[in-house]
Design an enzyme around this catalytic site. Structure first.
Site, mmCIF file in Angstrom:
data_model
loop_
_atom_site.group_PDB
_atom_site.id
_atom_site.type_symbol
_atom_site.label_atom_id
_atom_site.label_comp_id
_atom_site.label_asym_id
_atom_site.label_seq_id
_atom_site.Cartn_x
_atom_site.Cartn_y
_atom_site.Cartn_z
ATOM 1 N N GLU A 1 -6.858 25.233 -12.785
ATOM 2 C CA GLU A 1 -7.755 26.299 -12.316
ATOM 3 C C GLU A 1 -8.975 26.246 -13.228
ATOM 4 O O GLU A 1 -8.912 26.577 -14.409
ATOM 5 C CB GLU A 1 -7.051 27.654 -12.400
ATOM 6 C CG GLU A 1 -5.779 27.753 -11.562
ATOM 7 C CD GLU A 1 -6.054 27.934 -10.076
ATOM 8 O OE1 GLU A 1 -7.236 28.192 -9.723
ATOM 9 O OE2 GLU A 1 -5.113 27.844 -9.278
ATOM 10 N N HIS B 1 -8.539 23.435 -8.728
ATOM 11 C CA HIS B 1 -8.743 24.682 -7.991
ATOM 12 C C HIS B 1 -9.762 25.541 -8.735
ATOM 13 O O HIS B 1 -10.185 25.216 -9.841
ATOM 14 C CB HIS B 1 -7.429 25.465 -7.887
ATOM 15 C CG HIS B 1 -6.382 24.785 -7.076
ATOM 16 N ND1 HIS B 1 -5.290 25.452 -6.563
ATOM 17 C CD2 HIS B 1 -6.239 23.492 -6.674
ATOM 18 C CE1 HIS B 1 -4.517 24.608 -5.888
ATOM 19 N NE2 HIS B 1 -5.075 23.407 -5.954
#
Length: 378
Positions: free
Chosen positions: A214, A122
């Site tokens: 992330e 992500h």
């Protein structure tokens, strides 16, 4: 990887030859197209998050956490509880369920290929999150660990500690959350509650361990920045993939036929999460270094246990099992092949026949006694 393989980089050669690597460029091509057309400078944080149908695939998998926790509350006998391969609810598998085509495709992929380790990538923050992603009582955030908490923390740490930006102690936080003081890893549910995540689904429905990475503060880095992002994450991606070889692996076979046994259950003492062998009897169990008592069971076979020691080296400990059929089935197999029975098996066969004869005689006597009672009443 292809370039380094051709150059003869031994690390990459070993990784390619010893690991089945699958890459999914985008799970949400609809969202990617939307964000790309908007442009990295103008896209908001939610741009590209949803498919054309308006589905957020980040929380579109079956909610198996609730199924598990409901079963725990209703069942008093913990030995009857399953702790792996949770089936999907009927409401989720129906054609009318609000499930994206892409999600269904990924689930089919996960069911057809015995993945062991995975990471979904992500953007918008710098942190590695690990399951569970969902809180038990729907709290906004709460530390909610799996039985494999220690290994998940290891996986997250391996990535975060080798990432060039995450590992920089002087970097600034991306937003209002300072993940540096958590060493850039966090239990997903302790960050924010995400029901029906891919991480939790992988852990509860398959043998696969999965984390979310992330990758950077910028959710939509410009094309010119991608080489820098690659350099920041290259080592992390490689060292993370290498972790698939940590733990134990082996083949579970039938002692008489040497055939692999599928769907055998592999239990590690003190870790309340089992896995299963795949089609040809292969299994892989991710574990931190240590000594473990491992027990394997399969329908129609006697259980088998042994101690397996996981070392610190980057290769798995081979821990094979050969299971013996329960006496009746083993005898049928040998007799069916026209084979000769050993003295031990002949004794077992005699014992089985005597036991069956006693049961039959007891049943006949009970019926006779019942018939005599009825006759007296008449």
């Amino acid at each position: 990887m292809c370039e380094e393989y051709k150059r003869g980089d031994q690390r990459i050669v070993r990784l390619v030859k010893e690991t089945r690597i699958h890459l999914l460029p985008s799970m949400n091509p609809d969202g990617h197209e939307t964000a790309f057309n908007k442009g990295s400078e103008l896209a908001g944080w939610a741009t590209g998050r949803y498919s054309y149908e308006g589905i957020d695939m980040n929380s579109n998998f079956a909610d198996l956490n609730s199924e598990m926790w409901n079963a725990i509350e209703l069942e008093t006998d913990r030995s009857k509880l399953i702790n792996h391969y949770f089936p999907m609810p009927e409401a989720y598998t129906s054609e009318k369920a609000f499930v994206a085509f892409e999600t269904r495709a990924v689930i089919d992929w996960m069911q057809n290929i015995p993945f062991v380790l995975s990471a979904n990538l992500h953007g918008g923050e710098l942190v590695v999150t690990y399951p569970y992603d969902m809180t038990r009582d729907w709290a906004p955030r709460e530390h909610t660990p799996t039985p494999d908490e220690s290994f998940f923390r290891w996986l997250a740490t391996v990535y975060a500690s080798t990432n060039q930006v995450m590992s920089n102690p002087d970097r600034r936080p991306c937003h209002n959350k300072d993940f540096i003081r958590y060493n850039n890893i966090i239990n997903g549910a302790d960050w924010h509650n995400v029901p029906a995540s891919m991480n939790d689904f992988s852990y509860l429905h398959t043998n696969c361990f999965e984390v979310t990475v992330e990758l950077s503060c910028d959710k939509f880095p410009h094309a010119s920045e991608l080489p820098i992002e690659w350099e920041n994450n290259r080592e992390s991606l490689l060292v993370y993939m290498e972790q698939v070889h940590r733990g134990i692996k082996g083949v579970i076979r039938d002692k008489d036929t040497e055939a692999g046994i599928a769907d055998a259950v592999i239990k590690v003492d003190d870790i309340d999460h089992h896995i299963r062998s795949v089609t040809d009897g292969d299994y892989w169990r991710l574990l931190n270094p240590g000594e473990y008592k491992v027990t394997v069971s399969a329908e129609g076979y006697l259980r088998s246990s042994r101690t397996c020691r996981v070392m610190y080296e980057h290769y798995p400990t081979i821990c094979d099992f050969r299971l013996t059929k329960v006496p009746e089935q083993r005898l049928r197999l040998i007799i069916g092949r026209g084979g000769k029975l050993t003295t031990d098996l002949q004794l077992k066969l005699r014992q089985l026949r005597l036991r069956k004869l006693r049961v039959t005689t007891k049943a006949i006597n009970q019926r006779r006694a019942a018939a005599a009672k009825r006759a007296k009443r008449v």
